[in-house]
Write an enzyme that holds these catalytic residues in place. Structure first.
Site, PDB file in Angstrom:
ATOM      1  N   ARG A   1       0.261  -4.801  -5.359  1.00 32.10           N
ATOM      2  CA  ARG A   1       1.421  -5.547  -4.965  1.00 32.10           C
ATOM      3  C   ARG A   1       1.701  -5.007  -3.295  1.00 32.10           C
ATOM      4  O   ARG A   1       2.879  -5.962  -2.270  1.00 32.10           O
ATOM      5  CB  ARG A   1       2.471  -5.339  -5.521  1.00 32.10           C
ATOM      6  CG  ARG A   1       2.560  -6.261  -6.367  1.00 32.10           C
ATOM      7  CD  ARG A   1       3.568  -5.972  -8.500  1.00 32.10           C
ATOM      8  NE  ARG A   1       3.045  -4.743  -8.300  1.00 32.10           N
ATOM      9  CZ  ARG A   1       3.995  -4.653 -10.353  1.00 32.10           C
ATOM     10  NH1 ARG A   1       3.662  -5.288 -10.335  1.00 32.10           N
ATOM     11  NH2 ARG A   1       2.998  -3.191 -10.119  1.00 32.10           N
TER      12      ARG A   1
ATOM     13  N   GLU B   1       0.330  10.008 -14.995  1.00 32.09           N
ATOM     14  CA  GLU B   1       1.034  10.203 -16.232  1.00 32.09           C
ATOM     15  C   GLU B   1       0.227  10.462 -17.117  1.00 32.09           C
ATOM     16  O   GLU B   1       0.101  11.736 -18.150  1.00 32.09           O
ATOM     17  CB  GLU B   1       1.890   9.269 -16.959  1.00 32.09           C
ATOM     18  CG  GLU B   1       3.387   9.842 -17.898  1.00 32.09           C
ATOM     19  CD  GLU B   1       3.832   8.744 -18.417  1.00 32.09           C
ATOM     20  OE1 GLU B   1       4.342   9.207 -19.426  1.00 32.09           O
ATOM     21  OE2 GLU B   1       3.784   7.714 -17.497  1.00 32.09           O
TER      22      GLU B   1
END
Length: 182
Positions: free
Chosen positions: A69, A106
């Site tokens: 994006r 993560e």
């Protein structure tokens, strides 16, 4: 710094066009969907204009957009301020010789790649992405640019999730965001 605190009337319109999708892409995530912002030409233009107003005249020669994006917001900003656009891509997406920076997610690792020679030593760079959460991707982008001798002037994101403390991981590098979601 956040434009949200500056009370620019365009900020409210931008924020209302960002859709929050609960439990996407997995349970517990509140996904900030900018595709709805892109459907409103005025809000999309206002988003680009706010960044251009901030960076025009700052002698930025490189706008580095983070896949995917950052590719939406980076090119129009680069064109408007007279800078080149450099895509920072996920692994194995760029042909030719690349340099890369690995970073921790993560659950696992990822990396950003850039063409060798796309950025020259001494160039002034702006890093653009749609959102900062934990800051890992922005840190990798800054490290990649600084390794080739660029000066990262600032990072710019449409959205910040301040509760995830990504700004703190940037080691004092300026971050400019338009809206915050807590």
């Amino acid at each position: 710094m956040s434009a949200y605190t500056d009370e620019d009337p365009r900020i409210h319109a931008i924020k209302t066009q960002i859709r929050v999708v609960p439990n996407f892409p997995k349970p517990g995530i509140m996904f900030q969907d900018i595709t709805t912002l892109l459907l409103d030409p005025k809000a999309f233009k206002d988003t680009i204009d706010l960044f251009v107003e901030r960076y025009k005249g700052k002698n930025i020669s490189v706008v580095a957009g983070i896949e995917a994006r950052g590719f939406i917001f980076g090119p129009p900003i680069a064109l408007a301020i007279g800078a080149k656009f450099v895509p920072l891509r996920k692994p194995r997406k760029l042909p030719g010789e690349v340099i890369f920076e690995e970073y921790t997610l993560e659950y696992g690792k990822d990396r950003l790649e850039m063409h060798v020679g796309a950025v020259e030593p001494g160039e002034r760079a702006l890093v653009v992405d749609d959102l900062i959460a934990t800051g890992g991707t922005l840190c990798a982008a800054m490290n990649l640019l600084e390794r080739v001798g660029a000066e990262v002037v600032e990072c710019a994101c449409v959205i910040e999730l301040p509760d995830l403390q990504g700004r703190q991981r940037l080691n004092g590098k300026p971050l400019y965001v338009l809206v915050e979601y807590h």
